[in-house]
Design an enzyme around this catalytic site. Structure first.
Site, PDB file in Angstrom:
ATOM      1  N   LYS A   1      30.142  59.745  39.095  1.00 22.13           N
ATOM      2  CA  LYS A   1      30.958  60.601  39.933  1.00 22.13           C
ATOM      3  C   LYS A   1      31.756  61.235  38.197  1.00 22.13           C
ATOM      4  CE  LYS A   1      34.623  58.050  39.966  1.00 22.13           C
ATOM      5  NZ  LYS A   1      35.337  58.298  39.511  1.00 22.13           N
TER       6      LYS A   1
ATOM      7  N   ALA B   1      32.888  50.387  33.140  1.00 23.26           N
ATOM      8  CA  ALA B   1      34.087  50.587  32.377  1.00 23.26           C
ATOM      9  C   ALA B   1      33.817  52.331  32.171  1.00 23.26           C
ATOM     10  CB  ALA B   1      34.734  49.295  31.203  1.00 23.26           C
TER      11      ALA B   1
ATOM     12  N   GLY C   1      34.374  55.569  33.192  1.00 24.01           N
ATOM     13  CA  GLY C   1      35.084  56.789  33.975  1.00 24.01           C
ATOM     14  C   GLY C   1      34.755  57.170  34.542  1.00 24.01           C
TER      15      GLY C   1
ATOM     16  N   GLY D   1      32.937  56.037  37.354  1.00 23.38           N
ATOM     17  CA  GLY D   1      32.980  55.108  38.891  1.00 23.38           C
ATOM     18  C   GLY D   1      31.837  54.493  39.365  1.00 23.38           C
ATOM     19  N   GLY D   2      31.027  53.980  38.001  1.00 23.06           N
ATOM     20  CA  GLY D   2      29.932  53.324  38.361  1.00 23.06           C
ATOM     21  C   GLY D   2      29.776  52.437  38.686  1.00 23.06           C
TER      22      GLY D   2
ATOM     23  N   SER E   1      31.668  52.099  42.062  1.00 23.15           N
ATOM     24  CA  SER E   1      32.002  52.633  42.980  1.00 23.15           C
ATOM     25  C   SER E   1      30.851  52.497  43.933  1.00 23.15           C
ATOM     26  CB  SER E   1      33.335  53.191  43.575  1.00 23.15           C
ATOM     27  OG  SER E   1      34.407  52.794  42.092  1.00 23.15           O
TER      28      SER E   1
ATOM     29  N   ASP F   1      37.630  54.889  44.977  1.00 22.93           N
ATOM     30  CA  ASP F   1      36.681  55.033  44.898  1.00 22.93           C
ATOM     31  C   ASP F   1      35.384  55.288  45.459  1.00 22.93           C
ATOM     32  OD1 ASP F   1      38.178  56.760  42.555  1.00 22.93           O
ATOM     33  OD2 ASP F   1      37.250  55.985  41.074  1.00 22.93           O
TER      34      ASP F   1
END
Length: 298
Positions: free
Chosen positions: A16, A104, A106, A108-109, A111, A144
């Site tokens: 994302k 971690a 940024g 959205g892995g 999510s 997310d």
């Protein structure tokens, strides 16, 4: 969704990318209202699901070790939430997550993985939930997750639950760079809240975007990421990544995604994106660099 072998379904969990991210001051309940233009890359994790009596999760892939101690993985949380929504707590599956996205970062892995679990288990268990219903279920898993359930260009508002699909959004070429430094989302939001600048929404348009890259680029460029400055203060290498990206004449826009430390650059041509990625990989072999296509409206 595909079925590479009998009885097993596979779902892709794309990275994302927040092209823009506005964050307002926290509400009384501690949640931050936000507004974000979100798109998804052709790079991500893969989740396999097979019939089983119990619900289990196996972690594979290059970034699986980073999740080894996570006993409350969002994939399992999503599976539990789906079973609860269907009122069928006995349902089981053998889940295998191939973790290719850094943790971690940024992008959205986690999510995206949770959203993939909702989609693939909805099919495996033949529950028949619509995409909109799965997004609503996903909202209890993480902010997310609803956007990741759609996995197409959206405008995300509220605390992530208000999703507006952008039907005319075009495909964009990009380079994603992760400097290999995990950044705590909670720490970034805490730093944002401690800053003296009052956080209010600007005038990010809700008008439909014409289906051409120039219009999409202009809208993205008009925004910014409110988390970029506090994240950069916590992890200065983010500034190094952005400086390196902006040094290429072909880069039209460079910005941090989400709460960092991953950054993206938008370019006009796919071949140019590949050239930039190769150059950065050579000059910074410790960085994760990937040329991608940011999918347009389906």
């Amino acid at each position: 969704m595909s079925a590479p072998q009998a009885g097993r379904l596979t779902a892709f969990a794309p990275a994302k990318i927040n092209l823009t991210l506005r964050v307002a001051r926290p509400r009384a309940d501690g949640y931050h209202p936000l507004q974000s233009l979100v798109v998804f890359a052709d790079w991500g994790d893969t989740l396999h699901a097979s019939p089983a009596d119990d619900l289990t999760l196996q972690l594979d892939g290059p970034f699986a070790p980073a999740l080894a101690d996570d006993t409350h993985n969002l994939v399992l949380k999503a599976a539990w939430a789906l079973r609860a929504a269907a009122d069928r707590p006995q349902l089981g599956a053998r889940l295998v997550l191939e973790k290719h996205l850094p943790v971690a970062s940024g992008m959205g892995g986690g999510s995206a993985d949770a959203a993939a679990a909702l989609r693939v288990l909805n099919d495996l268990w033949e529950l028949g939930f619509s995409t909109r219903a799965l997004a609503e279920i996903g909202s209890v898993v993480g902010a997310d997750v609803p956007a990741c359930v759609w996995s197409r260009p959206v405008l995300m508002e509220g605390i992530g639950e208000d999703i507006r699909v952008l039907p005319a959004w075009p495909e964009l070429n990009a380079v994603i760079v992760n400097p290999g430094k995990p950044v705590s989302t909670a720490d970034v939001f805490r730093a944002l809240d401690q800053s003296k600048e009052r956080k209010t929404f600007g005038a990010l348009t809700r008008a439909p975007v014409a289906g051409d890259p120039a219009a999409a680029l202009a809208l993205a460029a008009a925004g910014h990421n409110d988390l970029e400055a506090p994240a950069m203060a916590l992890e200065p290498v983010i500034g190094d990544v952005l400086a390196e990206l902006n040094a290429f004449d072909a880069v039209r826009l460079a910005r941090m995604s989400g709460s960092g430390a991953s950054c993206f650059a938008l370019l006009d041509e796919a071949e140019t994106a590949s050239q930039v990625a190769r150059a950065l990989s050579e000059s910074h072999p410790d960085w994760i660099v990937r040329p991608v296509r940011l999918a347009g409206a389906a």
